[in-house]
Design a protein around this motif. Sequence first.
Motif, short mmCIF file in Angstrom:
data_model
loop_
_atom_site.label_atom_id
_atom_site.label_comp_id
_atom_site.label_asym_id
_atom_site.label_seq_id
_atom_site.Cartn_x
_atom_site.Cartn_y
_atom_site.Cartn_z
N THR A 140 8.08 -25.09 -37.98
CA THR A 140 7.20 -24.65 -38.52
C THR A 140 6.42 -25.28 -40.00
O THR A 140 5.17 -24.71 -40.07
N PHE A 163 10.74 -16.17 -40.13
CA PHE A 163 11.65 -16.58 -39.15
C PHE A 163 12.47 -15.41 -39.22
O PHE A 163 12.52 -14.07 -39.71
N PHE A 217 13.30 -16.87 -34.25
CA PHE A 217 12.56 -16.59 -33.62
C PHE A 217 11.60 -17.39 -34.80
O PHE A 217 12.23 -16.49 -36.11
N ALA A 218 10.62 -18.15 -34.76
CA ALA A 218 9.69 -18.67 -35.65
C ALA A 218 8.63 -18.64 -35.40
O ALA A 218 8.34 -19.40 -34.50
N THR A 219 7.51 -19.50 -36.27
CA THR A 219 6.43 -20.05 -35.83
C THR A 219 6.31 -21.59 -35.97
O THR A 219 6.55 -22.55 -36.22
N TRP A 251 13.97 -9.81 -40.47
CA TRP A 251 13.63 -10.58 -41.41
C TRP A 251 14.25 -11.78 -42.15
O TRP A 251 15.21 -11.01 -42.75
N THR A 272 1.95 -19.72 -32.96
CA THR A 272 2.49 -19.03 -32.23
C THR A 272 4.13 -18.89 -32.70
O THR A 272 4.76 -19.69 -33.28
N TRP A 273 4.76 -18.01 -31.92
CA TRP A 273 5.97 -17.21 -32.54
C TRP A 273 6.80 -17.81 -30.79
O TRP A 273 6.13 -17.84 -29.75
N HIS A 274 8.10 -18.90 -31.07
CA HIS A 274 8.99 -19.39 -29.80
C HIS A 274 10.58 -18.86 -30.93
O HIS A 274 10.64 -18.79 -31.55
#
Length: 732
Positions: free
Chosen positions: A383, A307, A320-322, A301, A332-334
Amino acid sequence: MWNNQLVKSIPLKGHDESVCAVDAVYQSDEPDLNLLIASAASDSTVRIWSRHGSEAKCIEILQFGNGFVMDVCLSFLPGSNVPILACGGDDCKIYLFIQQNGQFQKTLILPGHEDWIRGIEWAVCGEDLFLASCAQDCLIRIWKVCTKSKQLPETEDDSIRLKENVFTVKDTDTTYAVTLESVLAGHENWVYAVHWQPSFSRDGSMQQPMRILSASMDKTVIIWEPDKESGVWLEQVRVGEVGGNTLGFFDCQFSPDGSMIIAHAFHGALHLWKQTAVNKKEWTPEVVISGHFNSVEDVKWDPEGEFIISVGSDQTTRLFATWKRKQETEVTWHEIARPQVHGYDMRCLAMIGRFQFVSGADEKVLRVFRAPKNFIENFSNITGIPVEKLCSHQSSDLPEGATVPALGLSNKAVFEGDMAVQPAEDEETFNTISNQYPEIYFQPMILTEPPPEDHLLQNTLWPEIQKLYGHGYEIFCVACNNSNTVIASACKASKKEHAAIILWSTTSWKKLQSLPFHNLTVTQLAFSPNDKFLLAVSRDRNWSLWRKQDSSESGPVFSCCAYTDKNTAVHSRIIWSCDWTPDSKYFITGSRDKKVIIWGQCDLSVTTEGNMLDSIKPCSTILDAGDSVTAVGISRVLTPHGRYIVAVGLENGKIILYTWKQSGQEPTLTDWTTCVEMDNSQSHALAVKRLCWRHHAGRAGHNDLNSSEWLQLASCGADHCVKIFNVNRFAL
């Protein structure tokens, strides 16, 4: 799944080698009635299975000698209920089998392809049956099956006629003819998959025009459609990658209505394109799920918990971040960046502050990366976090992005004044190595949603700001202290001199100290939250504890203050993982011997002098996790009752949550409490490689009113997955 109802799964056991293709057709409109299944495997057989209700059995085995069948497809002959099976394999031929008298009989062989056949698929159109096939000869062939009575009568003139392959089905006394309808040449490399748009039904109804989708190793996906006037099949749409470092597409599919297409790339990525409403021939890339395509070795983290970054054996570092959509509450996470695309398998990483990290791979070098300006701007847009909150320093000094030089492994910074422009290609420059293998050019883009795969590959690299040399073998683990001033790292080792831990300064990027102790590879390193201690665990089944010296003292920065050896060791196998409690009082170790142990003394955090060697001992009972322990992690937030929250990851993929609290001077059986054991749907399918808790309470991307209620745990595993779990600490 049938009519949105889950149907009980039935395992089909019989093949001796890996299964490479499966197809099935219902022989009735009722799901409980007969289902006919064909499967091909590398044991040179095709098996025919019949499922009736909850029972399934193999009814026939088709032998192919020393050959391999790459794909199979089932359908029914036009105007009948007679099943027909098409098999394509490594002998460049298509075999047609017709079920007669309850058995599949080889009826026809269709030659024509000149290399291995990779894909075949049937489609019903009106009263005719069509077969599309693709092969490594870069061609697609379309075959037509219809009843002989529909064929034009033979004439005695010299007009060109396609050769007919005729066969008769004894059960129905019907004669059928197979003709080559068309050959599609447009791909420049192996064609791996061909699929019809799924708008054809068994009764012959058709809602959409005939269309074929093909995927090739030439990095393109093509939609083919017959011309309305001439009937000649033509290329209508071509999408795919330009440049990049991938090797093309393995498979593709239409959406049910034909408005979207998805393709699976060689490097594991999914690509999604959508047809625009205005121009039907224009297809644009869309947001799609993505992730690693090999074992994920480490995950961390960022200090603010907004992220996560992961590294894997697929030679990539992914961020990966929201994604917070405007005027929507859904989060959602991508994957929003791929900071490092390497030439070696990645092994470990550590965050150095918010937008800087160090990574280690199967090379002897540690590499340090810093986020560029374009990433920070896009991270803010996706974000919803204001840029001002993200940048505590002058962002104008940051490079715009990064690019990879020809045949290089280092990400080179690209500044606003020197945006890369691809040089014109002529015969003289093409003969140079750098032009035969051109660099990936960076083009800044303003994003408001997660980037598609082609943008991730080319435009989301982070500049490399430093290399750290000093290890003799492949890097295995790395850690950074909480004040972001010191990095500790270790490499693979079979001797004591190579197993030494190296400390580095993050201000001068120079080597501070070497810490020799262990005899084999150090598997994980962890600084205590108060930065006074460094813990190391090793393949030699021991741990070592190193204490930081006060700045007024001369001598080494860290000195060994406690350890286990062959006489005092509790673990009998490799110690894979370790972590600290948030108050720096205790540390935890997890081993292949299935044991989890918490160690400490009264209070490590206040001990600054004296010999700690004899005072560090197990403070917990020995927890038997039931399988080899490959990862442990302790949350920095306690339960409402003041108990530590411990996550344990196992080699079988399970993740178990415990709480622990020292119950007195001597460990008792009541100190561990099992809270949650993840079920199979939530667990990893293979070994858990790393567990990492979010440093703060709350959920990333959510403005929770009761943020103290939730914790988040990130995990990664050998099953290629990164998972994020929401944990309600009040329920523990």
